[in-house]
Design an enzyme around this catalytic site. Structure first.
Site, PDB file in Angstrom:
ATOM      1  N   ASP A  54      -6.903  -8.041   4.483  1.00  0.00           N
ATOM      2  CA  ASP A  54      -6.004  -8.842   3.638  1.00  0.00           C
ATOM      3  C   ASP A  54      -5.433 -10.047   4.383  1.00  0.00           C
ATOM      4  O   ASP A  54      -4.837 -10.937   3.766  1.00  0.00           O
ATOM      5  CB  ASP A  54      -4.853  -7.970   3.118  1.00  0.00           C
ATOM      6  CG  ASP A  54      -5.339  -6.972   2.070  1.00  0.00           C
ATOM      7  OD1 ASP A  54      -6.457  -7.152   1.543  1.00  0.00           O
ATOM      8  OD2 ASP A  54      -4.601  -6.010   1.788  1.00  0.00           O
ATOM      9  N   ARG A  75       1.462   4.284  -3.050  1.00  0.00           N
ATOM     10  CA  ARG A  75       1.214   5.696  -2.745  1.00  0.00           C
ATOM     11  C   ARG A  75       2.471   6.537  -2.916  1.00  0.00           C
ATOM     12  O   ARG A  75       2.398   7.709  -3.305  1.00  0.00           O
ATOM     13  CB  ARG A  75       0.663   5.809  -1.316  1.00  0.00           C
ATOM     14  CG  ARG A  75      -0.798   5.311  -1.221  1.00  0.00           C
ATOM     15  CD  ARG A  75      -1.154   4.956   0.208  1.00  0.00           C
ATOM     16  NE  ARG A  75      -2.568   4.660   0.415  1.00  0.00           N
ATOM     17  CZ  ARG A  75      -3.164   3.492   0.127  1.00  0.00           C
ATOM     18  NH1 ARG A  75      -2.462   2.498  -0.413  1.00  0.00           N
ATOM     19  NH2 ARG A  75      -4.455   3.314   0.366  1.00  0.00           N
ATOM     20  N   LYS A 106     -12.368  -9.365  -3.626  1.00  0.00           N
ATOM     21  CA  LYS A 106     -10.911  -9.224  -3.709  1.00  0.00           C
ATOM     22  C   LYS A 106     -10.378  -9.919  -4.969  1.00  0.00           C
ATOM     23  O   LYS A 106     -11.129 -10.183  -5.885  1.00  0.00           O
ATOM     24  CB  LYS A 106     -10.268  -9.766  -2.433  1.00  0.00           C
ATOM     25  CG  LYS A 106     -10.686  -9.004  -1.192  1.00  0.00           C
ATOM     26  CD  LYS A 106     -10.145  -7.583  -1.216  1.00  0.00           C
ATOM     27  CE  LYS A 106     -10.636  -6.771  -0.050  1.00  0.00           C
ATOM     28  NZ  LYS A 106     -10.248  -5.365  -0.146  1.00  0.00           N
ATOM     29  N   SER A 116       0.839  -1.212   0.000  1.00  0.00           N
ATOM     30  CA  SER A 116       0.000   0.000   0.000  1.00  0.00           C
ATOM     31  C   SER A 116       0.870   1.257   0.000  1.00  0.00           C
ATOM     32  O   SER A 116       0.599   2.216  -0.733  1.00  0.00           O
ATOM     33  CB  SER A 116      -0.880   0.025   1.250  1.00  0.00           C
ATOM     34  OG  SER A 116      -1.787  -1.040   1.222  1.00  0.00           O
TER      35      SER A 116
HETATM   36  C1  S3P Z   1      -5.618  -1.370   0.029  1.00  0.00           C
HETATM   37  C2  S3P Z   1      -6.872  -1.409   0.556  1.00  0.00           C
HETATM   38  C3  S3P Z   1      -7.652  -2.649   0.741  1.00  0.00           C
HETATM   39  C4  S3P Z   1      -6.792  -3.882   0.615  1.00  0.00           C
HETATM   40  C5  S3P Z   1      -5.842  -3.797  -0.540  1.00  0.00           C
HETATM   41  C6  S3P Z   1      -4.906  -2.606  -0.370  1.00  0.00           C
HETATM   42  C7  S3P Z   1      -4.941  -0.081  -0.133  1.00  0.00           C
HETATM   43  O1  S3P Z   1      -8.684  -2.695  -0.234  1.00  0.00           O
HETATM   44  O2  S3P Z   1      -7.599  -5.038   0.497  1.00  0.00           O
HETATM   45  O3  S3P Z   1      -5.060  -4.962  -0.645  1.00  0.00           O
HETATM   46  O4  S3P Z   1      -3.714  -0.053  -0.331  1.00  0.00           O
HETATM   47  O5  S3P Z   1      -5.631   0.946  -0.042  1.00  0.00           O
HETATM   48  P1  S3P Z   1     -10.095  -1.978   0.025  1.00  0.00           P
HETATM   49  O6  S3P Z   1      -9.803  -0.578   0.296  1.00  0.00           O
HETATM   50  O7  S3P Z   1     -10.907  -2.121  -1.217  1.00  0.00           O
HETATM   51  O8  S3P Z   1     -10.697  -2.704   1.189  1.00  0.00           O
END
Ligand code: S3P
Length: 439
Positions: free
Chosen positions: A317, A26, A344, A22
């Site tokens: 996750d 970003r 997912k 994540s």
């Molecule tokens: C993530 C948010 C999650 C997660 C994904 C990564 C992110 O998804 O499942 O692997 O980096 O913002 P959702 O926001 O759809 O729940």
């Protein structure tokens, strides 16, 4: 690509897991929008983040990797160039949803595409708020990819209450909000991962956070420019979760997992496992915007819990790993309010129910959750074949679960492990797990 994995015990060692997925996405996105060069270390070099890098390269951003330090030469909020082909996001939901927010504000057209799995995932959740902001964004009739974005006259701020607990939707709107007239506010009643909020702070982008009746409200306004910065990305708690699980369920094991991100909005699994009786110590804590710690994990006897609804959003996750822990716990685990798992990389409720069935575990699958009848601390899984449905986290959770099989297990369709953990096998082998690949 398939895995064959033998039962295991006595896992020992110190490991480092790859950079947080994540935060890696970003970092690339905001560095590309900054004016000047940002330096990023600890980047996850998995296929998902490489797809994000390629997307920005196609829009004229120079991104170079020198011995693990990525330099991103950002060109400012309006410095991206029109790509001459569709932008391919591969398997990455995070990347396509976040990038839609900023692409909606550009003065050129884009088409956003992805692989078969990403092409079935719901996009209305971002299309609707972006349309409300004045964006010209169109999905397929089913609300899926491809997304077509054409230039809008301007974006307007919105006041949006998130209908699903999704950091991707929140972040998409936050990125669009950087270009919108007026103050954009986003309200969430279940707190989701806050890496975008944190990264806005690291890039000096003004943002306000308030609490109203237990809900979090984020406010932000348009900015003219973003200053470049340096980012050091910590280890990914989601990747660490597989090795936390491995140490807990294999007899005579003790693992130290170093420099793992322990952001409060990400560690629901840690709280859940500790409630189940897991022996996990946090050592060498470092307090910063994205706090870290070394995790010392020892073999533990686990007891079933009922999963607190609030925790699910903060361990979304890690649910596949949690299901394996629940299957080896004493007692019955009840998971509710987890319907998001069906959206997912695969339908993770169904995929994990199938894996549990192959392992010989009894369960009741519901529309939004599951009841798992744990085999207990002496429980042993069947030696079997498991289909991971091309989902990296199903593949890794099932592979680790196989360590408690009565012999060996084949895990099928594992190639997408490369999206989030390209050296998963190396880490497994480093601590004494017998796992091989075959075609
Ligand atoms: C993530 C948010 C999650 C997660 C994904 C990564 C992110 O998804 O499942 O692997 O980096 O913002 P959702 O926001 O759809 O729940």
């Amino acid at each position: 690509m398939n895995f064959v994995i033998k039962k295991g015990e006595g896992l020992k060692g110190e490991i480092i897991v790859p950079g947080d997925k994540s935060i890696s996405h970003r970092s690339i996105i905001l560095s590309s929008l900054a004016e000047g060069t940002s330096k990023i270390s600890g980047m996850l070099e998995g296929e998902d983040c490489l797809a994000t890098i390629e997307v920005f390269r196609k829009m004229g951003i120079k991104i170079i990797n020198e011995e693990g330090i990525y330099s991103v030469e950002g060109k400012g909020l309006f410095g991206l160039e029109a790509p001459d082909q569709p932008l391919d996001f591969g398997n990455s939901g995070t990347s396509v949803r976040l990038c839609s927010g900023l692409l909606a504000a550009q003065d050129f057209r884009t088409q956003l595409v992805g692989d078969n799995s990403l092409s079935t995932r719901p996009m209305r959740r971002i299309v609707e708020p972006l349309l409300a902001m004045g964006a010209k964004i169109y999905s397929s009739k089913n609300g899926t990819l491809p997304l077509n974005i054409t230039p809008a006259d301007s974006l307007q701020s919105i006041q949006y209450s998130l209908p699903v607990a999704s950091a991707q939707v929140k972040s998409c709107i936050m990125l669009a909000g950087l270009y919108a007239e007026g103050v954009t506010t986003i309200e969430e009643n279940k707190v989701t991962r806050d890496h975008t909020e944190n990264m806005f702070k690291e890039f000096d982008i003004p943002i306000e956070m308030q609490n109203s009746k237990g809900n979090k409200i984020i406010s932000l306004s348009r900015v003219d420019h973003i200053k470049p910065t340096s980012i050091d990305i910590c280890g990914d708690f989601s990747s660490a979760s597989f090795f936390i699980l491995a140490a807990l369920i294999c007899p005579n094991s003790e693992l130290l997992i170093k420099n793992v991100g322990i952001n409060d909005t990400r560690i629901g699994l840690l709280h859940a496992l500790r409630h189940m009786g897991a022996n996990i110590e946090l050592k060498n804590k470092v307090d910063s915007i994205e706090p870290t710690a070394d995790l010392l994990v020892k073999t533990s006897t686990l007891k079933a819990i009922n999963l607190n609804i609030k925790l699910v959003a903060n361990m979304i996750d890690e649910m596949p790993a949690f299901f394996i822990a629940a299957a080896l716990a004493e007692g019955t685990t009840i998971v509710k309010d987890a319907k998001e798992l069906r959206t997912k990389e695969s339908d993770r409720l169904q995929a994990m129910a199938d894996a549990l069935k192959s392992f010989g575990v009894k369960y009741e699958l519901k529309d939004d959750g599951i009841v798992i009848y744990g085999l207990g601390s002496k429980g042993i899984f069947n030696s079997t074949n498991i289909d991971s449905y091309g989902d990296h986290r199903i593949a890794m959770a099932s592979a680790i679960g196989s360590l408690r099989s009565n012999d060996e297990v084949n895990i099928l369709d594992c190639v997408n492990v490369n999206t989030s953990y390209p050296n998963f096998l190396d880490t497994c082998q480093e601590i004494g797990i017998d796992i091989q690949i075959y075609d």
